[in-house]
Scaffold this active site. Structure first.
Site, PDB file in Angstrom:
ATOM      1  CG  ASP A   1      -1.875   1.138   1.244  1.00  0.00           C
ATOM      2  OD1 ASP A   1      -2.757   1.142   0.376  1.00  0.00           O
ATOM      3  OD2 ASP A   1      -1.742   2.032   2.089  1.00  0.00           O
TER       4      ASP A   1
ATOM      5  CD  GLU B   1      -5.095   0.998  -3.434  1.00  0.00           C
ATOM      6  OE1 GLU B   1      -6.216   1.367  -3.135  1.00  0.00           O
ATOM      7  OE2 GLU B   1      -4.085   1.311  -2.795  1.00  0.00           O
TER       8      GLU B   1
ATOM      9  CG  ASP C   1      -1.702   3.207   5.631  1.00  0.00           C
ATOM     10  OD1 ASP C   1      -2.744   3.540   5.022  1.00  0.00           O
ATOM     11  OD2 ASP C   1      -0.953   4.026   6.190  1.00  0.00           O
TER      12      ASP C   1
END
Ligand SMILES: [Zn+2]
Length: 342
Positions: free
Chosen positions: A132, A212, A294
């Site tokens: 992340d 992501e 996170d």
């Protein structure tokens, strides 16, 4: 060809400075402009951007018939032999060289057609990881590790702000501007170094990496995130990860940008309606697990990546009971997965 003819017709009068540099410089620029227009008309790219001499990054490209390299020297038309800091690190057919200037330094980037050496060993095999990319830290891993950005940058950034204010209305405008661009270059170098260390470490340790898809354009509009995003160079992170994973036969799985990595409980799969950005810790109302925002997101990305690799092998999604939410674009990463899954 006709653009070149037009330029040649007017350059003596309108751009006399062009006579001081090698005529090879505009030659490649015109070819590259042609490619840019081709991409634009085919709908692949935006309208080419106008560039002005002396703004941001000046550069020109030479094809291999226009220069030569000998040890740590490069022969550039009109300049002759120029000393380089180091010798060429790769052997193979030299294709082209791009000479560029960043602040007050000059660089020659030489393209060499080499043997395919894309099989570097992975030094450890820890399987899969989720990453992340953070606002406060550079990255948070699903292992709980937090990778902080380089500290030296903060001090430099505040110096940058002071200097930027000074440029306006300064008597030594030119001097301050030069200082400013050197500082920009230094900050960029530190950032790139941190990114390289991170991406090398990740691809060395893990076979499968879940990340992501950051809609950077959308995020830059969001004021809270804008600084962190442009600061840490997410595009560059993605680019480095892609080629390094490919070199080591690893795989990158990209969750689409609507995948709720932060809002989903990584223990039970419960999905929250909303999770304000300021909320760094939360407890799952369904199973009671307490999450670091996170780390939880990173674990979800890891799980997604694992379920993707399992289904890529022709089995059902490893009991995760969730459909894959990787979008087609993420599967184009196959160059890196091909090495392993054929
Ligand atoms: Zn839960």
């Amino acid at each position: 060809m006709s653009l070149r003819r037009q330029l040649n017709a007017i350059k003596h009068e309108q751009f006399p400075w062009m006579l001081e540099v090698t005529k090879n410089a505009p030659q490649m620029a015109i070819i590259q402009l042609g490619a840019a227009f081709k991409n634009f008309f085919a709908g692949r790219a935006k309208y080419p951007q106008f560039k002005k001499k002396g703004k941001s990054r000046d550069s020109f490209t030479l094809t291999n018939d226009q220069f030569s390299v000998d040890g740590s020297r490069i022969r550039i038309p009109n300049l002759g032999w120029v000393r380089m800091r180091e010798t060429l690190r790769f052997t193979g057919k030299i294709m082209s060289a791009t000479v560029s200037r960043v602040a007050d330094r000059w660089f020659a980037s030489i393209t060499v057609d080499t043997q395919d050496d894309s099989h570097l060993p992975r030094s450890e095999n820890q399987g899969a990881v989720g990453v992340d990319l953070g606002v406060s830290a550079l990255a948070i891993l699903s292992t709980g590790e937090s990778i902080t950005g380089p500290k030296a940058r903060k001090a430099l950034l505040s110096r940058l702000q002071r200097l930027s204010r000074k440029v306006k209305g300064s008597e030594n405008r030119k001097k301050t501007k030069a200082k400013l661009s050197r500082l920009h270059a230094r900050i960029g170098n530190i950032r790139n170094d941190a990114l390289h260390q991170l991406t090398t470490d990740l691809t060395r340790r893990f076979h499968t990496i879940g990340i992501e898809d950051l809609n950077v354009r959308g995020m830059v509009k969001n004021r809270h995130l804008s600084r962190a995003v442009s600061d840490m160079g997410f595009f560059e992170f993605r680019r480095q990860l892609d080629y390094k994973a490919a070199q080591r036969g690893g795989m990158i799985v990209v969750a689409d940008r609507w995948y709720p990595s932060s809002k989903t409980c990584s223990c039970c799969g419960h999905k929250l309606e909303t999770l304000p950005l300021a909320m760094r810790k939360w407890a799952c109302p369904a199973c009671g697990s307490v999450h670091d925002r996170d780390v939880n997101a990173a674990i979800n990305l890891k799980n997604l990546a694992v379920s993707f690799t399992v289904s890529a092998c022709g089995e059902e999604g490893a009991g995760l009971g969730r459909k894959l939410k990787t979008k087609p674009a993420s599967v184009k990463q196959e160059s890196s997965s091909k090495a392993t899954y054929g």
